[in-house]
Design a protein around this motif. Structure first.
Motif, short mmCIF file in Angstrom:
data_model
loop_
_atom_site.label_atom_id
_atom_site.label_comp_id
_atom_site.label_asym_id
_atom_site.label_seq_id
_atom_site.Cartn_x
_atom_site.Cartn_y
_atom_site.Cartn_z
N ARG A 66 0.98 -1.26 -0.08
CA ARG A 66 0.08 -0.13 0.01
C ARG A 66 0.89 1.20 0.06
O ARG A 66 0.61 2.18 -0.85
CB ARG A 66 -0.90 0.00 1.19
N PRO A 67 2.00 1.59 0.79
CA PRO A 67 2.60 2.74 0.74
C PRO A 67 3.49 2.94 -0.29
O PRO A 67 3.80 4.18 -0.56
CB PRO A 67 3.19 2.64 2.24
N ALA A 68 4.12 2.01 -0.98
CA ALA A 68 5.10 2.41 -1.82
C ALA A 68 4.97 0.81 -2.84
O ALA A 68 4.81 -0.36 -2.35
CB ALA A 68 6.50 2.34 -1.29
N ARG A 69 5.33 1.28 -4.22
CA ARG A 69 5.38 -0.05 -5.10
C ARG A 69 6.85 -0.23 -5.61
O ARG A 69 7.00 -1.40 -6.44
CB ARG A 69 4.55 0.28 -6.27
N SER A 70 7.78 0.19 -4.73
CA SER A 70 9.21 -0.30 -5.07
C SER A 70 9.83 -0.53 -3.92
O SER A 70 9.52 -0.03 -2.70
CB SER A 70 10.07 0.88 -5.78
N THR A 71 10.82 -1.77 -3.81
CA THR A 71 11.36 -1.94 -2.72
C THR A 71 12.10 -0.91 -2.19
O THR A 71 12.24 -0.66 -0.96
CB THR A 71 12.29 -3.18 -2.85
N HIS A 72 12.88 0.04 -2.98
CA HIS A 72 13.69 1.19 -2.67
C HIS A 72 12.89 2.05 -1.68
O HIS A 72 12.99 2.55 -0.51
CB HIS A 72 14.12 1.76 -3.55
#
Length: 131
Positions: A66-72
């Protein structure tokens, strides 16, 4: 002093109802909801949440994707929040990250693995949409 519990929700479009996710995170003192697709970087409520950051707050999020779509991006958010004295917990997957603590290796593995899967899923969706 009691810990303030803050929810962060993201649904993919304005016509989706976030109530299911609200129920999943349970009662909170305050919540922030973004209406944005997973690939979108425009998340004004997340930016407000970052601006609202203060020690002693714990953020509850339904799922790691939910908060981000990249591991970074995901690792940056966790590092920022814990550096500001803020705890983060993911309801569905279970990992919890606290300020000034060494996270259990299994929680770190889950964050990295599920974050990578969410990133891959976002790329595949974009490729399918382009086709």
């Amino acid at each position: 002093m009691a810990v303030q519990l803050v929810g962060y929700l993201r649904v993919s479009s304005t016509d989706q109802n976030p109530e299911r996710r609200v129920e999943s995170i349970g009662p909170t003192d305050r919540s922030f909801t973004d209406y944005a697709s997973g690939g979108s970087t425009g998340r004004p409520e997340l930016r407000k949440r970052i601006g609202y950051a203060r020690a002693g707050v714990r953020i509850r999020v339904v799922s790691i994707d939910r908060p981000a779509r990249s591991t970074h991006g995901l690792h940056e958010l966790i590092h920022f929040f814990t550096g500001e004295g803020i705890g983060v917990e993911f309801v569905q997957e279970g990992p919890k990250f606290g300020p000034g603590t060494d996270e259990p290796p299994m929680d770190q593995l889950m964050l990295a693995t599920l974050g990578a899967i969410a990133q891959l899923e976002c790329v595949l969706i974009r490729e399918h949409q382009a086709e």
